[in-house]
Design an enzyme around this catalytic site. Structure first.
Site, short mmCIF file in Angstrom:
data_model
loop_
_atom_site.label_atom_id
_atom_site.label_comp_id
_atom_site.label_asym_id
_atom_site.label_seq_id
_atom_site.Cartn_x
_atom_site.Cartn_y
_atom_site.Cartn_z
N LYS A 52 -16.18 39.31 87.84
CA LYS A 52 -15.61 39.15 86.48
C LYS A 52 -16.55 38.31 85.62
CE LYS A 52 -13.08 37.82 82.94
NZ LYS A 52 -13.54 36.94 81.87
N PHE A 104 -10.93 35.92 77.63
CA PHE A 104 -9.64 36.21 78.28
C PHE A 104 -9.81 36.67 79.73
CE2 PHE A 104 -8.75 40.64 76.08
CZ PHE A 104 -9.80 41.20 76.77
N GLU A 105 -8.67 36.81 80.39
CA GLU A 105 -8.64 37.13 81.83
C GLU A 105 -9.43 36.09 82.63
OE1 GLU A 105 -6.82 39.57 82.95
OE2 GLU A 105 -6.41 40.60 81.06
N GLY A 106 -9.38 34.84 82.18
CA GLY A 106 -10.14 33.76 82.83
C GLY A 106 -11.45 33.57 82.08
N MET A 111 -13.52 30.55 85.19
CA MET A 111 -13.99 31.30 86.37
C MET A 111 -14.95 30.44 87.20
SD MET A 111 -12.27 33.96 86.00
CE MET A 111 -12.73 34.74 87.51
#
Ligand SMILES: Cc1cc2nc3c(=O)[nH]c(=O)nc-3n(C[C@H](O)[C@H](O)[C@H](O)COP(=O)(O)OP(=O)(O)OC[C@H]3O[C@@H](n4cnc5c(N)ncnc54)[C@H](O)[C@@H]3O)c2cc1C
Length: 294
Positions: A52, A104-106, A111
């Protein structure tokens, strides 16, 4: 431009070459992480988080360079290009869309914190009490003895592995990168340990140090993924050298980043920059803001 396609000029060719190598690496990571996720027995938290983080940031780099290479056309919207009769390539739109992936999404910072915590947690479990100055001396001494017994085996094992010829010879022209990754993986493990000894419980606040270590880990993953993918291609299409060419440059780029970060793990300007940021937040340099249109 200047009598040649822009891609013939070295400055642009450097961007294009990096883009090709990074695109190959991105696909290699996805393939490897996806294959690992298919094996239910494997813990892929690291790999998923690295995928990611790395993809979000590399996509941003790629789009950033694509805008630069397209020049003014890169900055223009597709509608504007179409209205002028140009190829309506939506690079400007890609840039806006790609940027959110770092948030977003971390977010990238979160992360990295997640990966760093996973990497450091096992050490803190073993040696956390020994390096915690808030605990009584007797407790720390007892913990130190226990940790000493553990690290008497663990530490030498991180130095003794064999990361040279003939290991990984199955990887042919890419074997040198696998050997490098093997040696640097063990160096990374040792450096995380050194950082823990040096900073103690304060390590969790030294995010710049931790983030360099995380980025080294990500690039080691890049090397492994590229080599594995290229060798798979060679096995399936023995005459095709294209994958090896891409993987070789992707690994070389990763190695330069890794070596640079190792050099800066402990020798850096982190504290000065941190203090400067705190003073800036205290309005010490507010005169810098004069004349800025708000
Ligand atoms: C288009 C869009 C769609 C979204 N969709 C969804 C959705 O479907 N579902 C959902 O739940 N959320 C969604 N979000 C919200 C998104 O998840 C958050 O924006 C994101 O998690 C970041 O949180 P924040 O905006 O509060 O930033 P903050 O948490 O305030 O962070 C600001 C900055 O500080 C950094 N930071 C924060 N904490 C630390 C720390 N401890 N150490 C170091 N750095 C730190 C961050 O990385 C960031 O750079 C969406 C956001 C956008 C813009």
């Amino acid at each position: 431009q200047w009598g040649a396609p822009v891609g013939k000029h070295d400055a642009v060719a450097q961007m294009l070459g990096r883009m090709a190598a990074d695109t190959y690496a991105m696909e290699a990571i996805v393939e490897l992480a996806a294959a690992m996720s298919g094996r239910k027995t494997l813990d892929i938290r690291f790999e998923a988080a690295m995928a990611k983080l790395w993809h979000s940031e590399k996509l941003w780099d790629l789009v950033h360079d694509a805008v630069q290479i397209r020049g003014g056309r890169g900055y223009e919207s597709a509608d504007s290009l179409r209205a002028r009769g140009e190829d309506p390539m939506p690079v400007e739109r890609c840039m806006r869309d790609a940027r959110i992936n770092l948030i977003f999404e971390g977010s990238s910072e979160i992360m990295r914190l997640f990966i760093a915590r996973e990497a450091v947690d096992s050490h803190l479990t073993v040696a956390g009490k020994a390096i915690d100055p808030r605990l009584p001396v007797a407790t720390r001494l007892a913990a130190l003895l226990k940790a000493g017994a553990h690290y008497a085996v663990w530490y030498p094992a991180r130095g003794l592995g064999w990361g040279r010829w003939p290991r990984y010879r199955d990887f042919g022209p890419l074997a040198k990168h696998m050997r490098y990754a093997n040696r640097r993986s063990r160096k990374l493990a040792r450096t995380i340990f050194h950082a823990m000894i040096r900073f103690g419980p304060g390590l969790e606040r030294r995010q710049a140090v931790l983030f360099r270590l995380v980025d080294i880990g990500c690039d080691l993953f890049v090397i492994a993924a590229c080599c594995v993918r290229a060798m798979k291609t060679i096995r399936e299409q023995p005459g095709d050298r294209t994958a090896v060419e891409l993987a070789d440059v992707a690994c070389k780029l990763a190695r330069r980043r890794i070596d640079g970060r190792f050099r800066r793990v402990f020798r850096n300007d982190d504290l000065e920059i941190y203090r400067l940021a705190q003073r800036a937040m205290d309005h010490r340099y507010s005169w810098l803001e004069h004349g800025i249109v708000d």
